[in-house]
Motif scaffolding. Structure first.
Motif, mmCIF file in Angstrom:
data_model
loop_
_atom_site.group_PDB
_atom_site.id
_atom_site.type_symbol
_atom_site.label_atom_id
_atom_site.label_comp_id
_atom_site.label_asym_id
_atom_site.label_seq_id
_atom_site.Cartn_x
_atom_site.Cartn_y
_atom_site.Cartn_z
ATOM 1 N N ASP A 297 -7.586 60.301 28.800
ATOM 2 C CA ASP A 297 -7.707 61.623 29.390
ATOM 3 C C ASP A 297 -9.198 61.963 29.488
ATOM 4 O O ASP A 297 -9.874 62.072 28.457
ATOM 5 N N SER B 11 -11.291 59.650 35.087
ATOM 6 C CA SER B 11 -11.116 58.461 34.245
ATOM 7 C C SER B 11 -10.586 57.311 35.092
ATOM 8 O O SER B 11 -9.691 57.495 35.917
ATOM 9 N N ALA C 74 -7.403 61.098 37.840
ATOM 10 C CA ALA C 74 -7.195 61.258 36.398
ATOM 11 C C ALA C 74 -5.737 61.489 36.128
ATOM 12 O O ALA C 74 -5.060 62.152 36.901
ATOM 13 N N ASN D 147 -6.039 54.833 33.095
ATOM 14 C CA ASN D 147 -4.944 55.804 33.049
ATOM 15 C C ASN D 147 -4.547 56.207 31.626
ATOM 16 O O ASN D 147 -3.902 57.238 31.422
ATOM 17 N N PRO E 101 -10.846 68.258 35.388
ATOM 18 C CA PRO E 101 -10.438 66.981 35.996
ATOM 19 C C PRO E 101 -10.772 66.946 37.479
ATOM 20 O O PRO E 101 -10.381 67.833 38.235
#
Length: 325
Positions: free
Chosen positions: A34, A28, A325, A31, A63
């Motif tokens: 998620d 991502s 992420a 921030n 992630p």
């Protein structure tokens, strides 16, 4: 997933066994979002819609991380990882898992570790904590025995050297003497004596190796080639490489070792000089140097190779870190 369409979340890597299971690394760039949660959706609604379209293919959403070791730990989920040892040069990674997690880490028919390897682009060795402990004990005992025999010291002195990180006679012989003298129970005199014994032992080993190599018919040009020790020359001669020309025809992986995939399984290729800790880059340089010396390759090829490595290092240091992420 709207966030993927908008570019807020990016799919960095995908590995699949079509119709069975997939692993997907996501990141991502916001921030506050998620990436895994956004792809899974409320109560799994988003991912389940995709699973339905793929006729029930399970999807692990992971992630992504720019650190290869961290990304691999994530990729091996749901298995827990105790320890990771990463080899940047060969792009191999050793993963230690609790004994009860081994089957989970490997997965049915090796699926979990295979997909994790494809996702990260790394060769993965998985072992249990018990297996790692046994290996470490065996290595400790082997190195202790080496120092006892080669340096003519008792077991306690040999164990102290191993415990301090010394693994070869070369390290003992040519390390800064102060490092030896700093070991608990050692002094300057002890360090000097140990180095003298190590160098004497190395000279004897090299003399025997050279004698064996010459008996096998090795040519003087290979013996004199810079970068090869007498013990390396012996190893080459025992495999039938007796001339500089034959050495120059070798591939770097034949010298340094590596892994190949046969029928979907990783198979170890032991390098002729692997036991001397010759890296793939060092093997490549040795082979190229031999080819230049023989006139097969323009000397500028070595300069270009060296400049390329320097430029790559500069690029790495200048690169901006990717958002995590």
């Amino acid at each position: 997933v709207p966030e993927i369409y908008d570019g807020v979340i990016e799919i960095k890597a995908v590995a699949r066994d079509p119709g069975s299971r997939a692993k997907m690394g996501v990141i991502s760039y916001d921030n506050s979002i998620d990436p895994v949660g956004a792809c899974v959706g409320m109560r799994g609604s988003r991912v389940q819609a995709v699973v339905g379209e793929l006729q029930g293919e399970k999807i692990d959403i992971i992630p992504w991380n720019q650190d290869p070791a961290t990304f691999l730990v994530n990729a091996l989920q749901p298995a827990e990882v105790s320890k990771v040892v990463f080899d940047d040069e060969s792009e191999r990674i050793e993963v230690v898992v609790p004994d009860e997690q081994l089957s989970l880490a490997i997965g049915r028919r090796g699926q979990n570790v295979r997909l994790a390897s494809q996702l990260t682009g790394l060769d993965i060795d998985i072992m249990t904590e018990a297996q790692e402990s046994e290996r470490r004990q065996a290595e400790f005992a082997e190195r202790t025995q080496l120092f006892m025999e080669s340096l003519n010291v008792d077991e306690m002195v040999a164990q102290l050297l191993v415990a301090e990180g010394f693994t070869t006679l070369e390290e003992v012989a040519y390390v800064d003497r102060d490092e030896l003298a700093a070991i608990d129970g050692f002094d300057e005199t002890t360090a000097e004596e140990l180095q003298a014994r190590a160098r004497e032992s190395l000279e004897e080993l090299n003399a025997r190796a050279l004698e064996r190599a010459r008996a096998l018919g090795v040519e003087d040009a290979l013996v004199a080639f810079e970068g090869l020790t007498p013990q390396m020359v012996q190893a080459l001669a025992e495999d039938g490489i007796l001339s500089l020309e034959e050495f120059a025809r070798c591939a770097d992986w034949e010298l340094a070792g590596g892994y190949t995939t046969v029928d979907g399984k990783r198979v170890k290729d032991t390098g002729l000089l692997e036991k001397f800790d010759v890296s793939l880059a060092e093997a490549q340089h040795l082979v190229m140097s031999a080819r230049v010396l023989l006139g097969w390759v323009d000397p500028s090829a070595l300069e270009v190779e060296s400049e390329g490595e320097g430029a790559e290092a500069d690029a790495d240091s200048a690169a901006e870190p990717q958002p995590e992420a």
